[in-house]
Design a protein around this motif. Structure first.
Motif, PDB file in Angstrom:
ATOM      1  N   THR A 227      33.975  36.563  11.548  1.00  0.00           N
ATOM      2  CA  THR A 227      33.599  35.147  11.074  1.00  0.00           C
ATOM      3  C   THR A 227      34.674  34.194  11.707  1.00  0.00           C
ATOM      4  O   THR A 227      35.866  34.762  11.851  1.00  0.00           O
ATOM      5  CB  THR A 227      33.444  35.050   9.463  1.00  0.00           C
ATOM      6  OG1 THR A 227      34.874  35.442   8.932  1.00  0.00           O
ATOM      7  CG2 THR A 227      32.349  36.061   9.171  1.00  0.00           C
ATOM      8  N   PRO A 228      34.454  33.057  11.751  1.00  0.00           N
ATOM      9  CA  PRO A 228      35.418  31.995  11.992  1.00  0.00           C
ATOM     10  C   PRO A 228      36.698  32.035  11.242  1.00  0.00           C
ATOM     11  O   PRO A 228      37.798  32.083  11.564  1.00  0.00           O
ATOM     12  CB  PRO A 228      34.817  30.697  12.010  1.00  0.00           C
ATOM     13  CG  PRO A 228      33.356  30.917  12.591  1.00  0.00           C
ATOM     14  CD  PRO A 228      33.135  32.259  11.800  1.00  0.00           C
ATOM     15  N   GLY A 229      36.323  32.514   9.986  1.00  0.00           N
ATOM     16  CA  GLY A 229      37.588  32.445   8.907  1.00  0.00           C
ATOM     17  C   GLY A 229      38.425  33.638   9.115  1.00  0.00           C
ATOM     18  O   GLY A 229      39.751  33.522   8.928  1.00  0.00           O
ATOM     19  N   GLU A 230      37.938  34.850   9.537  1.00  0.00           N
ATOM     20  CA  GLU A 230      38.578  35.986   9.886  1.00  0.00           C
ATOM     21  C   GLU A 230      39.314  35.856  11.044  1.00  0.00           C
ATOM     22  O   GLU A 230      40.486  36.110  11.060  1.00  0.00           O
ATOM     23  CB  GLU A 230      37.504  37.126  10.143  1.00  0.00           C
ATOM     24  CG  GLU A 230      37.161  37.572   8.718  1.00  0.00           C
ATOM     25  CD  GLU A 230      35.925  38.631   8.890  1.00  0.00           C
ATOM     26  OE1 GLU A 230      35.797  39.441   8.064  1.00  0.00           O
ATOM     27  OE2 GLU A 230      35.333  38.396   9.998  1.00  0.00           O
ATOM     28  N   LEU A 231      38.748  35.197  12.109  1.00  0.00           N
ATOM     29  CA  LEU A 231      39.544  34.865  13.377  1.00  0.00           C
ATOM     30  C   LEU A 231      40.533  33.949  13.060  1.00  0.00           C
ATOM     31  O   LEU A 231      41.859  34.282  13.692  1.00  0.00           O
ATOM     32  CB  LEU A 231      38.542  34.164  14.625  1.00  0.00           C
ATOM     33  CG  LEU A 231      37.564  35.144  15.030  1.00  0.00           C
ATOM     34  CD1 LEU A 231      36.711  34.400  15.879  1.00  0.00           C
ATOM     35  CD2 LEU A 231      38.291  36.444  15.552  1.00  0.00           C
ATOM     36  N   GLU A 232      40.779  32.943  12.330  1.00  0.00           N
ATOM     37  CA  GLU A 232      41.666  31.863  11.990  1.00  0.00           C
ATOM     38  C   GLU A 232      42.802  32.604  11.368  1.00  0.00           C
ATOM     39  O   GLU A 232      44.083  32.138  11.485  1.00  0.00           O
ATOM     40  CB  GLU A 232      41.266  30.948  11.022  1.00  0.00           C
ATOM     41  CG  GLU A 232      40.277  29.896  11.672  1.00  0.00           C
ATOM     42  CD  GLU A 232      39.765  28.764  10.866  1.00  0.00           C
ATOM     43  OE1 GLU A 232      39.979  28.863   9.515  1.00  0.00           O
ATOM     44  OE2 GLU A 232      39.058  27.891  11.399  1.00  0.00           O
ATOM     45  N   GLN A 233      42.748  33.666  10.683  1.00  0.00           N
ATOM     46  CA  GLN A 233      43.643  34.521   9.950  1.00  0.00           C
ATOM     47  C   GLN A 233      44.639  35.070  10.990  1.00  0.00           C
ATOM     48  O   GLN A 233      46.007  35.073  11.049  1.00  0.00           O
ATOM     49  CB  GLN A 233      43.131  35.597   8.980  1.00  0.00           C
ATOM     50  CG  GLN A 233      42.386  35.112   7.730  1.00  0.00           C
ATOM     51  CD  GLN A 233      41.827  36.185   7.106  1.00  0.00           C
ATOM     52  OE1 GLN A 233      42.253  37.300   7.182  1.00  0.00           O
ATOM     53  NE2 GLN A 233      41.061  35.874   6.028  1.00  0.00           N
TER      54      GLN A 233
ATOM     55  N   PHE B 207      44.577  34.083  14.427  1.00  0.00           N
ATOM     56  CA  PHE B 207      44.816  33.175  15.733  1.00  0.00           C
ATOM     57  C   PHE B 207      45.123  31.856  15.450  1.00  0.00           C
ATOM     58  O   PHE B 207      44.975  31.122  16.405  1.00  0.00           O
ATOM     59  CB  PHE B 207      43.695  33.518  16.580  1.00  0.00           C
ATOM     60  CG  PHE B 207      43.293  34.796  17.396  1.00  0.00           C
ATOM     61  CD1 PHE B 207      44.198  35.445  18.256  1.00  0.00           C
ATOM     62  CD2 PHE B 207      42.239  35.444  16.651  1.00  0.00           C
ATOM     63  CE1 PHE B 207      43.835  36.541  18.552  1.00  0.00           C
ATOM     64  CE2 PHE B 207      42.150  37.031  16.918  1.00  0.00           C
ATOM     65  CZ  PHE B 207      42.889  37.326  17.870  1.00  0.00           C
ATOM     66  N   ARG B 208      45.606  31.524  14.287  1.00  0.00           N
ATOM     67  CA  ARG B 208      45.880  30.067  13.964  1.00  0.00           C
ATOM     68  C   ARG B 208      47.278  29.943  13.795  1.00  0.00           C
ATOM     69  O   ARG B 208      48.082  30.870  13.237  1.00  0.00           O
ATOM     70  CB  ARG B 208      45.404  29.711  12.527  1.00  0.00           C
ATOM     71  CG  ARG B 208      45.650  28.373  12.268  1.00  0.00           C
ATOM     72  CD  ARG B 208      44.842  28.010  11.113  1.00  0.00           C
ATOM     73  NE  ARG B 208      44.900  26.586  10.794  1.00  0.00           N
ATOM     74  CZ  ARG B 208      44.743  25.873   9.533  1.00  0.00           C
ATOM     75  NH1 ARG B 208      43.701  26.604   8.917  1.00  0.00           N
ATOM     76  NH2 ARG B 208      44.751  24.755   9.444  1.00  0.00           N
TER      77      ARG B 208
ATOM     78  N   GLY C  67      50.727  27.887  12.713  1.00  0.00           N
ATOM     79  CA  GLY C  67      51.071  27.214  11.751  1.00  0.00           C
ATOM     80  C   GLY C  67      51.961  26.237  12.121  1.00  0.00           C
ATOM     81  O   GLY C  67      52.410  26.059  13.498  1.00  0.00           O
TER      82      GLY C  67
END
Length: 51
Positions: free
Chosen positions: A22-28, A30-31, A33
């Motif tokens: 999911t996009p949320g899982e990817l953000e964990q 590949f985001r 800070g």
């Protein structure tokens, strides 16, 4: 990575997601800070621009 110990089914799935992330899982993973973005901004040479 050796895969000889895996069954044929496991070998076919090796290195793949069980389901689309999911996009949320990817953000964990590949985001960046604020601190990471700050560190990266000084490292860019200006020789590449996104299209």
């Amino acid at each position: 990575m050796p895969v000889e110990y895996l069954s044929a089914e496991q070998e076919a799935r090796h290195g793949q997601f069980a389901a689309a992330p999911t996009p949320g899982e990817l953000e964990q993973f590949f985001r960046l800070g604020a601190k990471a973005l700050e560190l990266c901004s000084g490292a860019r040479c200006g020789c590449w621009t996104p299209s």
